[in-house]
Design a protein around this motif. Structure first.
Motif, PDB file in Angstrom:
ATOM      1  N   GLY A 242       0.785  -1.217   0.000  1.00  0.00           N
ATOM      2  CA  GLY A 242       0.000   0.000   0.000  1.00  0.00           C
ATOM      3  C   GLY A 242       0.819   1.270   0.000  1.00  0.00           C
ATOM      4  N   ALA A 243       1.915   1.307   0.785  1.00  0.00           N
ATOM      5  CA  ALA A 243       2.732   2.520   0.855  1.00  0.00           C
ATOM      6  C   ALA A 243       3.354   2.834  -0.495  1.00  0.00           C
ATOM      7  CB  ALA A 243       3.819   2.350   1.922  1.00  0.00           C
ATOM      8  N   LEU A 248       3.367   5.860  -5.754  1.00  0.00           N
ATOM      9  CA  LEU A 248       3.189   5.823  -7.208  1.00  0.00           C
ATOM     10  C   LEU A 248       2.023   6.716  -7.635  1.00  0.00           C
ATOM     11  CD1 LEU A 248       3.666   1.997  -7.886  1.00  0.00           C
ATOM     12  CD2 LEU A 248       5.265   3.821  -8.477  1.00  0.00           C
ATOM     13  N   ALA A 249       0.959   6.706  -6.853  1.00  0.00           N
ATOM     14  CA  ALA A 249      -0.192   7.547  -7.174  1.00  0.00           C
ATOM     15  C   ALA A 249       0.188   9.017  -7.145  1.00  0.00           C
ATOM     16  CB  ALA A 249      -1.335   7.272  -6.195  1.00  0.00           C
ATOM     17  N   ALA A 250       1.026   9.400  -6.182  1.00  0.00           N
ATOM     18  CA  ALA A 250       1.466  10.792  -6.099  1.00  0.00           C
ATOM     19  C   ALA A 250       2.267  11.187  -7.332  1.00  0.00           C
ATOM     20  CB  ALA A 250       2.298  10.997  -4.833  1.00  0.00           C
ATOM     21  N   LEU A 251       3.023  10.253  -7.892  1.00  0.00           N
ATOM     22  CA  LEU A 251       3.833  10.548  -9.080  1.00  0.00           C
ATOM     23  C   LEU A 251       2.972  10.701 -10.328  1.00  0.00           C
ATOM     24  CD1 LEU A 251       6.855   8.119  -8.567  1.00  0.00           C
ATOM     25  CD2 LEU A 251       6.817  10.590  -8.214  1.00  0.00           C
ATOM     26  N   ALA A 256      -4.796   5.887  -5.277  1.00  0.00           N
ATOM     27  CA  ALA A 256      -4.679   4.469  -4.951  1.00  0.00           C
ATOM     28  C   ALA A 256      -5.942   4.049  -4.223  1.00  0.00           C
ATOM     29  CB  ALA A 256      -3.457   4.221  -4.079  1.00  0.00           C
ATOM     30  N   VAL A 257      -6.712   3.156  -4.821  1.00  0.00           N
ATOM     31  CA  VAL A 257      -7.966   2.709  -4.207  1.00  0.00           C
ATOM     32  C   VAL A 257      -7.777   1.289  -3.686  1.00  0.00           C
ATOM     33  CG1 VAL A 257      -9.325   4.182  -5.720  1.00  0.00           C
ATOM     34  CG2 VAL A 257      -8.883   1.811  -6.395  1.00  0.00           C
ATOM     35  N   ASP A 262      -3.617  -4.206  -0.751  1.00  0.00           N
ATOM     36  CA  ASP A 262      -4.319  -4.491  -2.005  1.00  0.00           C
ATOM     37  C   ASP A 262      -4.832  -3.183  -2.605  1.00  0.00           C
ATOM     38  OD1 ASP A 262      -4.047  -7.328  -2.114  1.00  0.00           O
ATOM     39  OD2 ASP A 262      -5.487  -7.456  -0.464  1.00  0.00           O
ATOM     40  N   ARG A 263      -3.920  -2.468  -3.241  1.00  0.00           N
ATOM     41  CA  ARG A 263      -4.257  -1.174  -3.828  1.00  0.00           C
ATOM     42  C   ARG A 263      -4.181  -1.259  -5.345  1.00  0.00           C
ATOM     43  NH1 ARG A 263      -3.693   2.991   0.007  1.00  0.00           N
ATOM     44  NH2 ARG A 263      -3.877   2.037   2.076  1.00  0.00           N
ATOM     45  N   MET A 264      -4.962  -0.405  -5.991  1.00  0.00           N
ATOM     46  CA  MET A 264      -4.936  -0.296  -7.440  1.00  0.00           C
ATOM     47  C   MET A 264      -4.945   1.182  -7.795  1.00  0.00           C
ATOM     48  SD  MET A 264      -7.511  -2.013 -10.258  1.00  0.00           S
ATOM     49  CE  MET A 264      -8.977  -1.053  -9.838  1.00  0.00           C
TER      50      MET A 264
END
Length: 394
Positions: A242-243, A248-251, A256-257, A262-264
């Motif tokens: 998750g971290a 990655l989402a910030a980039l 990240a949901v 277990d994130r996507m």
């Protein structure tokens, strides 16, 4: 000659160092190569510590016991009358053995199209059993003092490529061959999962042929992060779960949901390269891709638990790739309508780029140290290994 053989002769370890007769050239189109360097690939390590279950579908394309090592470079010490190379030539060896080196004429439908890596006769056992050097017996291999190669399998080594780095042609060629199947769009953000040699080779390939694409690399260990930065990564994310997905989402500017590890990503990467070889890495690749993005699989995972949901939910394109071959040069930024072999393109990368060789080639062993070499490759957290190689002839 000495060769490391996968034979289960010792109950405590599946491979042994054997003394075998020097192989005989099958015909005048073949040459004998003194191996200067033979690399240990992640697929080799999977033989000693599988990260996923192997597929029974490949059991018919095998030789047992077999001589190990398919990342091979060396110097020709004997050449047949119909081989275009002369004694003393430094060469990279393409390990796959399709119709042409087997002498199968007419060739299969795929070889006739130029798809050597998709040869339909790998299981024919003509000339040899096994689909490629490193999985055959009686031809030598990369973890041996000598290896035989058909003239079509030999590629002249540029003088600018030192012996220490010479076996890197194989993983870089793997990456280039895969990228040529389905190249990323100009400036599309790329994520590479894995900081081992396949992931780093993919990074080198992308940097050489797609320089305008930002590249993020997801790694596990600090020494992999250092190597990724030295190889030109735009961003490096270390960790998993998750971290890592939040970072990655910030980039990407996405989200990240999901819950826990277990994130996507919603708003992920347009192009993802899986280079770690495990089924968990494949799950991460699917989850990190953007909607209608592409996932290129280079790590060769087998049977295991994979979350397939993102494939249909995000409408992904999943591209499989293996081995080497000739590709239209236009797909990797060269003049169109020219076929360039991925090994030659990889040698060009090695010759014209200043690579951090000492960060990539972390360990070198004689053949007698094969157990220690394999252990170093397996225990990356302790050994800080990236690429482990053999120097069979000193």
């Amino acid at each position: 000659m000495k060769v490391v053989r996968y034979d289960f002769a010792d109950a405590s370890f599946p491979a042994s160092l054997a003394e075998v007769d020097e192989p005989t050239l099958p015909n005048g189109e073949w040459a004998r190569v003194a191996v200067s360097v033979g690399g240990i690939c992640g697929s080799d390590l999977h033989l000693f510590a599988p990260v996923s279950d192997g597929s029974p579908t490949l059991m018919g394309i095998a030789e047992f016991p077999f001589e190990l090592g398919h990342e091979i470079a060396g110097t020709i010490i004997e050449a047949g009358d119909d081989c275009q190379f002369v004694v003393g030539t430094r060469v990279a060896v393409d390990p796959i053995i399709p119709c042409l080196p087997r002498g199968i004429d007419p060739p299969c439908a795929n070889c006739a199209k130029g798809w050597a890596s998709s040869c339909l006769n790998f299981d024919s056992r003509v000339t040899t059993g096994g689909r490629a050097l490193g999985y055959t017996r009686g031809l030598g291999a990369g973890w041996a003092e000598q290896v035989l190669g058909h003239r079509s399998m030999l590629h002249r080594m540029p003088e600018a490529v030192p012996d220490k780095a010479a076996s890197l042609h194989e993983p870089i060629s793997i990456a280039l061959h895969g990228l040529a199947h389905y190249p990323p769009e100009e400036r599309a953000p790329i994520l590479i999962i894995g900081g081992g040699i396949i992931g780093l080779a993919a990074l080198l390939a992308v940097r050489a042929y797609f320089p305008n694409n930002p590249v993020t690399v997801l790694v596990r260990y600090p020494h992999q992060a250092e190597a990724a930065r030295a190889c030109g990564a735009t961003q490096v994310v270390m960790g998993s779960g998750g971290a890592a997905f939040e970072e990655l989402a910030a980039l990407t500017g996405g989200r990240a949901v999901g819950h826990g590890d277990d994130r996507m990503l919603m708003g992920g990467f347009a192009y993802v390269i899986e280079g770690a070889g495990g089924t968990s890495a494949l799950t991460d690749a699917f989850r990190a891709a953007d909607h209608r993005g592409t996932v290129l699989t280079l790590g060769a995972p087998g049977i295991g638990k994979v979350d397939m949901t993102p494939i249909w939910y995000k409408q992904l394109v999943v591209v499989g790739s293996i081995d080497h071959g000739a590709n239209p040069s236009s797909v990797i930024g060269r003049a169109p309508d020219v076929l360039e072999h991925s090994v030659d393109a990889a040698l060009d990368v090695l010759a014209r780029r200043a690579l951090p060789t000492d960060l990539l080639i972390t360990h070198e062993f004689p053949l007698e140290g094969y157990r220690e070499a394999i252990q170093a490759g397996l225990d990356k957290k302790t050994s800080h290994a990236i690429k482990v190689t053999f120097r069979p002839n000193g």
